[in-house]
Motif scaffolding. Sequence first.
Motif, short mmCIF file in Angstrom:
data_model
loop_
_atom_site.label_atom_id
_atom_site.label_comp_id
_atom_site.label_asym_id
_atom_site.label_seq_id
_atom_site.Cartn_x
_atom_site.Cartn_y
_atom_site.Cartn_z
N ILE A 12 0.87 -1.19 0.00
CA ILE A 12 0.00 0.00 0.00
C ILE A 12 0.90 1.22 0.00
CG2 ILE A 12 -1.75 1.32 1.24
CD1 ILE A 12 -2.69 -1.25 2.55
N ALA A 13 0.71 2.07 -1.01
CA ALA A 13 1.50 3.31 -1.06
C ALA A 13 0.57 4.51 -0.98
CB ALA A 13 2.30 3.38 -2.36
N ILE A 14 0.98 5.52 -0.24
CA ILE A 14 0.25 6.79 -0.25
C ILE A 14 1.15 7.80 -0.96
CG2 ILE A 14 -0.72 8.66 1.10
CD1 ILE A 14 -1.36 6.83 3.28
N LEU A 15 0.58 8.48 -1.95
CA LEU A 15 1.34 9.52 -2.63
C LEU A 15 0.68 10.87 -2.35
CD1 LEU A 15 1.79 7.73 -6.07
CD2 LEU A 15 3.38 7.79 -4.15
N VAL A 16 1.49 11.88 -2.19
CA VAL A 16 0.98 13.21 -1.86
C VAL A 16 1.65 14.22 -2.79
CG1 VAL A 16 0.92 14.97 -0.04
CG2 VAL A 16 0.62 12.57 0.56
N ASP A 17 0.93 15.28 -3.09
CA ASP A 17 1.51 16.39 -3.86
C ASP A 17 2.91 16.67 -3.28
OD1 ASP A 17 2.39 18.90 -4.59
OD2 ASP A 17 0.40 19.81 -4.53
N PRO A 18 3.94 16.54 -4.12
CA PRO A 18 5.31 16.66 -3.60
C PRO A 18 5.60 17.98 -2.90
CG PRO A 18 5.32 16.00 -5.92
CD PRO A 18 3.90 16.26 -5.56
N VAL A 19 4.94 19.05 -3.32
CA VAL A 19 5.21 20.35 -2.69
C VAL A 19 4.65 20.34 -1.25
CG1 VAL A 19 4.79 22.83 -2.79
CG2 VAL A 19 5.22 21.55 -4.90
N LYS A 20 3.39 19.85 -1.11
CA LYS A 20 2.79 19.80 0.24
C LYS A 20 3.62 18.89 1.14
CE LYS A 20 -2.00 20.60 -1.04
NZ LYS A 20 -3.20 19.95 -1.47
N ARG A 21 4.03 17.75 0.58
CA ARG A 21 4.82 16.79 1.36
C ARG A 21 6.14 17.40 1.80
NH1 ARG A 21 8.55 13.54 2.08
NH2 ARG A 21 9.73 14.72 0.57
N ALA A 22 6.78 18.14 0.88
CA ALA A 22 8.07 18.74 1.20
C ALA A 22 7.92 19.79 2.31
CB ALA A 22 8.68 19.37 -0.05
#
Length: 227
Positions: free
Chosen positions: A194-204
Amino acid sequence: QSESPTNHFPNNTLIGKLASAEIATASVGNAGIINNPDRYIHGCYSKGPIGTVQLLLDQNKLKTLGCTRRSPQVVIFGVRKGGTTTLRDFLSFHPQLSVTDTEIHYLEFLSRKSDARHPYATKFLYGERGNSVRVIGGEAYSNIFQPMERLKTYASLMPYSTPRQLVVEKTPKYFVCKNCPILLHRMIPDCKLIAILVDPVKRAISDYLDILRGYDHIEKIIFVVLG
Ligand SMILES: Nc1ncnc2c1ncn2[C@@H]1O[C@H](COP(=O)(O)OS(=O)(=O)O)[C@@H](OP(=O)(O)O)[C@H]1O
């Protein structure tokens, strides 16, 4: 004298429904065991308020339930600051899941095997499963390169589970570990991911603020600057 355990979460929320389902199972499946309204049985454990999970003390009961440590059938990986802790916590209420309560990092440890004497390697192995440091750091250490030993060690880092439960572990860092997928595939070919991906900018931004939280004085400055 037995009493019904309490669901501390609202029934109209996902977490509340899962908790109710779990309590219902526990009450039916383990009648007579629950004698504290604040505790309920979840697989091989007795659970109460956060931080009060205990392995069932009755050895016969553990045997009857088929409780043992099994390697994971589901691995939650990445990304860091993607909400993986919330997902893990929600899943941990499901009666048919036995979920780790700390990050395991074992695949990452294996992938660093050439660097295994580095203190960072043993730092990964900690937690409620207590003896994990000894398993890796002690005499069994040289055996970790044997496939069966690897699987046994991976299983030893998991919580107890019944045969009816799926074992779930989550370690976000597997997402950025080059060798982890192949190491996992060789050990447990049918493991679900199971992978969760998030908008890279928000995550950063989330990650950045999380790192800064480690530095009290900088945190204050940053939050003043951000308004
Ligand atoms: N349901 C839901 N939806 C959206 N976002 C959520 C959700 N649950 C948790 N979060 C946010 O996820 C951030 C923590 O992520 P992780 O638990 O994966 O962090 S960690 O990598 O294990 O440290 C953390 O982000 P920040 O608030 O930016 O720190 C949480 O607020």
